[in-house]
Design a protein around this motif. Structure first.
Motif, PDB file in Angstrom:
ATOM      1  N   SER A  76     -32.148  -4.443  54.325  1.00 52.44           N
ATOM      2  CA  SER A  76     -32.531  -4.902  52.982  1.00 52.44           C
ATOM      3  C   SER A  76     -32.947  -3.726  52.114  1.00 52.44           C
ATOM      4  CB  SER A  76     -33.685  -5.913  53.084  1.00 52.44           C
ATOM      5  OG  SER A  76     -33.292  -7.064  53.797  1.00 52.44           O
ATOM      6  N   SER A  77     -33.703  -2.803  52.707  1.00 52.18           N
ATOM      7  CA  SER A  77     -34.107  -1.599  51.984  1.00 52.18           C
ATOM      8  C   SER A  77     -32.892  -0.739  51.651  1.00 52.18           C
ATOM      9  CB  SER A  77     -35.103  -0.804  52.828  1.00 52.18           C
ATOM     10  OG  SER A  77     -35.455   0.405  52.197  1.00 52.18           O
ATOM     11  N   ALA A  78     -31.947  -0.644  52.609  1.00 57.12           N
ATOM     12  CA  ALA A  78     -30.738   0.141  52.375  1.00 57.12           C
ATOM     13  C   ALA A  78     -29.898  -0.464  51.254  1.00 57.12           C
ATOM     14  CB  ALA A  78     -29.915   0.218  53.664  1.00 57.12           C
ATOM     15  N   PHE A  79     -29.799  -1.782  51.247  1.00 58.67           N
ATOM     16  CA  PHE A  79     -29.044  -2.455  50.189  1.00 58.67           C
ATOM     17  C   PHE A  79     -29.681  -2.202  48.818  1.00 58.67           C
ATOM     18  CE2 PHE A  79     -28.332  -6.036  47.351  1.00 58.67           C
ATOM     19  CZ  PHE A  79     -26.950  -6.129  47.370  1.00 58.67           C
ATOM     20  N   GLN A  80     -31.007  -2.293  48.758  1.00 55.32           N
ATOM     21  CA  GLN A  80     -31.711  -2.064  47.490  1.00 55.32           C
ATOM     22  C   GLN A  80     -31.488  -0.639  47.006  1.00 55.32           C
ATOM     23  OE1 GLN A  80     -33.403  -4.685  45.947  1.00 55.32           O
ATOM     24  NE2 GLN A  80     -33.240  -3.269  44.222  1.00 55.32           N
ATOM     25  N   GLU A 137     -30.739   7.714  56.154  1.00 54.03           N
ATOM     26  CA  GLU A 137     -32.041   7.605  56.813  1.00 54.03           C
ATOM     27  C   GLU A 137     -32.312   6.169  57.262  1.00 54.03           C
ATOM     28  OE1 GLU A 137     -34.839   9.129  54.000  1.00 54.03           O
ATOM     29  OE2 GLU A 137     -34.628  11.199  54.695  1.00 54.03           O
ATOM     30  N   GLU A 138     -31.974   5.201  56.419  1.00 52.88           N
ATOM     31  CA  GLU A 138     -32.187   3.798  56.778  1.00 52.88           C
ATOM     32  C   GLU A 138     -31.282   3.403  57.951  1.00 52.88           C
ATOM     33  OE1 GLU A 138     -34.569   2.272  55.682  1.00 52.88           O
ATOM     34  OE2 GLU A 138     -34.996   2.798  53.614  1.00 52.88           O
ATOM     35  N   LEU A 139     -30.041   3.842  57.911  1.00 53.84           N
ATOM     36  CA  LEU A 139     -29.112   3.521  58.989  1.00 53.84           C
ATOM     37  C   LEU A 139     -29.559   4.155  60.308  1.00 53.84           C
ATOM     38  CD1 LEU A 139     -26.502   1.943  59.444  1.00 53.84           C
ATOM     39  CD2 LEU A 139     -25.216   4.036  58.997  1.00 53.84           C
ATOM     40  N   LYS A 191     -36.123  -6.489  62.663  1.00 50.36           N
ATOM     41  CA  LYS A 191     -36.388  -5.138  62.170  1.00 50.36           C
ATOM     42  C   LYS A 191     -35.178  -4.570  61.430  1.00 50.36           C
ATOM     43  CE  LYS A 191     -39.879  -3.844  65.605  1.00 50.36           C
ATOM     44  NZ  LYS A 191     -40.936  -3.556  64.630  1.00 50.36           N
ATOM     45  N   ALA A 192     -33.985  -4.840  61.990  1.00 51.95           N
ATOM     46  CA  ALA A 192     -32.769  -4.339  61.352  1.00 51.95           C
ATOM     47  C   ALA A 192     -32.577  -4.977  59.979  1.00 51.95           C
ATOM     48  CB  ALA A 192     -31.553  -4.626  62.239  1.00 51.95           C
ATOM     49  N   LEU A 193     -32.869  -6.271  59.859  1.00 49.17           N
ATOM     50  CA  LEU A 193     -32.729  -6.954  58.566  1.00 49.17           C
ATOM     51  C   LEU A 193     -33.653  -6.329  57.521  1.00 49.17           C
ATOM     52  CD1 LEU A 193     -31.543  -9.219  56.859  1.00 49.17           C
ATOM     53  CD2 LEU A 193     -33.333 -10.730  57.742  1.00 49.17           C
ATOM     54  N   GLU A 194     -34.851  -5.994  57.944  1.00 43.08           N
ATOM     55  CA  GLU A 194     -35.800  -5.361  57.022  1.00 43.08           C
ATOM     56  C   GLU A 194     -35.269  -4.018  56.527  1.00 43.08           C
ATOM     57  OE1 GLU A 194     -40.419  -3.686  57.084  1.00 43.08           O
ATOM     58  OE2 GLU A 194     -39.657  -4.907  58.746  1.00 43.08           O
ATOM     59  N   LYS A 240     -32.630   4.655  61.151  1.00 42.85           N
ATOM     60  CA  LYS A 240     -33.745   3.839  61.649  1.00 42.85           C
ATOM     61  C   LYS A 240     -33.224   2.660  62.461  1.00 42.85           C
ATOM     62  CE  LYS A 240     -36.928   4.756  57.793  1.00 42.85           C
ATOM     63  NZ  LYS A 240     -37.586   4.129  56.616  1.00 42.85           N
ATOM     64  N   VAL A 241     -32.165   2.029  61.974  1.00 39.75           N
ATOM     65  CA  VAL A 241     -31.582   0.898  62.694  1.00 39.75           C
ATOM     66  C   VAL A 241     -31.122   1.327  64.081  1.00 39.75           C
ATOM     67  CG1 VAL A 241     -29.706  -0.806  62.728  1.00 39.75           C
ATOM     68  CG2 VAL A 241     -30.886  -0.295  60.576  1.00 39.75           C
ATOM     69  N   GLN A 242     -30.574   2.528  64.181  1.00 39.69           N
ATOM     70  CA  GLN A 242     -30.094   3.002  65.484  1.00 39.69           C
ATOM     71  C   GLN A 242     -31.240   3.299  66.435  1.00 39.69           C
ATOM     72  OE1 GLN A 242     -27.117   2.062  65.466  1.00 39.69           O
ATOM     73  NE2 GLN A 242     -27.392   1.966  63.233  1.00 39.69           N
ATOM     74  N   ASP A 243     -32.391   3.685  65.899  1.00 37.61           N
ATOM     75  CA  ASP A 243     -33.576   3.825  66.753  1.00 37.61           C
ATOM     76  C   ASP A 243     -33.969   2.469  67.320  1.00 37.61           C
ATOM     77  OD1 ASP A 243     -33.716   6.528  66.368  1.00 37.61           O
ATOM     78  OD2 ASP A 243     -35.270   6.440  64.822  1.00 37.61           O
ATOM     79  N   TYR A 244     -33.915   1.442  66.495  1.00 37.42           N
ATOM     80  CA  TYR A 244     -34.205   0.093  66.967  1.00 37.42           C
ATOM     81  C   TYR A 244     -33.155  -0.369  67.970  1.00 37.42           C
ATOM     82  CZ  TYR A 244     -37.548  -0.278  63.084  1.00 37.42           C
ATOM     83  OH  TYR A 244     -38.605  -0.082  62.233  1.00 37.42           O
ATOM     84  N   ARG A 245     -31.904   0.012  67.733  1.00 34.68           N
ATOM     85  CA  ARG A 245     -30.838  -0.383  68.663  1.00 34.68           C
ATOM     86  C   ARG A 245     -31.001   0.323  70.004  1.00 34.68           C
ATOM     87  NH1 ARG A 245     -26.457  -2.920  66.600  1.00 34.68           N
ATOM     88  NH2 ARG A 245     -26.524  -1.760  64.646  1.00 34.68           N
ATOM     89  N   GLN A 246     -31.456   1.571  69.966  1.00 33.53           N
ATOM     90  CA  GLN A 246     -31.733   2.293  71.205  1.00 33.53           C
ATOM     91  C   GLN A 246     -32.804   1.565  72.018  1.00 33.53           C
ATOM     92  OE1 GLN A 246     -30.439   4.773  72.800  1.00 33.53           O
ATOM     93  NE2 GLN A 246     -32.043   5.120  74.330  1.00 33.53           N
ATOM     94  N   ALA A 247     -33.862   1.134  71.337  1.00 30.87           N
ATOM     95  CA  ALA A 247     -34.924   0.371  72.009  1.00 30.87           C
ATOM     96  C   ALA A 247     -34.367  -0.947  72.559  1.00 30.87           C
ATOM     97  CB  ALA A 247     -36.068   0.101  71.032  1.00 30.87           C
TER      98      ALA A 247
END
Length: 285
Positions: free
Chosen positions: A201-205, A73-75, A195-198, A77-84
């Protein structure tokens, strides 16, 4: 004749200004189009990774299943940001660079028109000089030639002024545009990475919190059951719902899977063209 030489120097500077803009803006356009295209390809590969993570999660024990579900799910989200990011790169960076092709052609046409007028002035001056050498006493012919020189010089002066104004405006707009285009580029990249770093970070945790001992207990219990040596005891997962196969129910994961399906359906090659072609860099997502 000194005025003519001065105009030659002017036009060389103008031609170099436009030629450099054509060369480098064309290269910028091609490279930024490729940059956006490769970013879109990275998004597609990450979408595929999300899909594989989902499939894998449903084959694992409860704790890892839940952890991988959250990671997917976190990954996603990153792809949604990458799409933007891709869409903004195309709109704010690639498109403005593409539009320079038309502007450059218009400016080159102005320089070409000036050169035609300047060449006519030079031609009339040379004609006058020949007449002065061949027929210095023919006042009528000389007067007519001098009139033609005067007219050509007036046309050249007027065209020079117009061209100076055109080039001045072109240069001013070019400097403003190069500043804005690459400022927008940096802003787009900063927003994405922030945004990706945020999210990362959640994915790492989430991964760091994974308790593999619970899954090992569950795995060992299954092994003992299979061998008939297991003393049945109730096992409780940290996430009760994780014992069930997980389906894509978050918006980010659904959009990721949809992009993956679209990518599989459309396999045509992406096109990137330089300024030398009628149409500039084209990107297909």
């Amino acid at each position: 004749m000194n005025i003519v030489l001065s105009r030659d120097s002017q036009v060389r500077i103008m031609e170099n200004t436009v030629a450099n803009a054509e060369k480098y803006f064309g290269q910028f356009c091609t490279l930024m189009a490729s940059y956006a295209r490769k970013t879109a390809k990275l998004r597609d590969k990450s979408d595929l990774l999300v899909k594989q993570l989902i499939d894998y999660a449903n084959t694992e024990n409860p704790e890892l299943r839940s952890t991988m579900k959250n990671f997917a799910e976190e990954l996603a989200k990153v792809q949604d940001y990458r799409q933007a990011e891709v869409e903004r790169l195309e709109m704010k960076v690639v498109e403005p660079l593409k539009r320079y092709g038309v502007q450059l052609k218009q400016t080159q046409a102005e320089i070409k028109r000036f050169n035609k007028v300047r060449n006519n002035e030079i031609k009339q001056l040379e004609k006058l000089e020949r007449l002065r050498q061949k027929s210095p006493s023919d006042r009528h012919t000389l007067s007519q030639a001098e009139s033609n020189v005067h007219k050509a010089s007036v046309d050249a002066s007027r065209t020079t002024q117009q061209l100076e104004e055109t080039i001045d405006e072109f240069q001013k707009q070019k400097l403003k545009d190069i500043q804005k285009i690459f400022s927008d580029f940096v802003t787009i990249e900063m927003v994405f990475h922030a945004k990706a770093l945020e999210v990362y970070s959640s994915a790492f945790q989430n991964l760091d919190n994974y308790d593999f001992e619970r899954d090992m207990e569950d795995f060992r219990a299954k092994i003992h059951i299979a061998s008939g040596n297991y003393d049945a005891r109730p096992m409780s997962a940290t996430h009760p719902s994780s014992t069930l196969p997980w389906s894509a129910n978050s918006q980010s994961v659904r959009s990721t899977l949809q992009r993956q399906e679209d990518s599989e359906e459309d396999s045509e090659e992406n096109i990137v063209q330089d300024f030398s072609n009628p149409e500039y860099a084209q990107i297909r997502r």
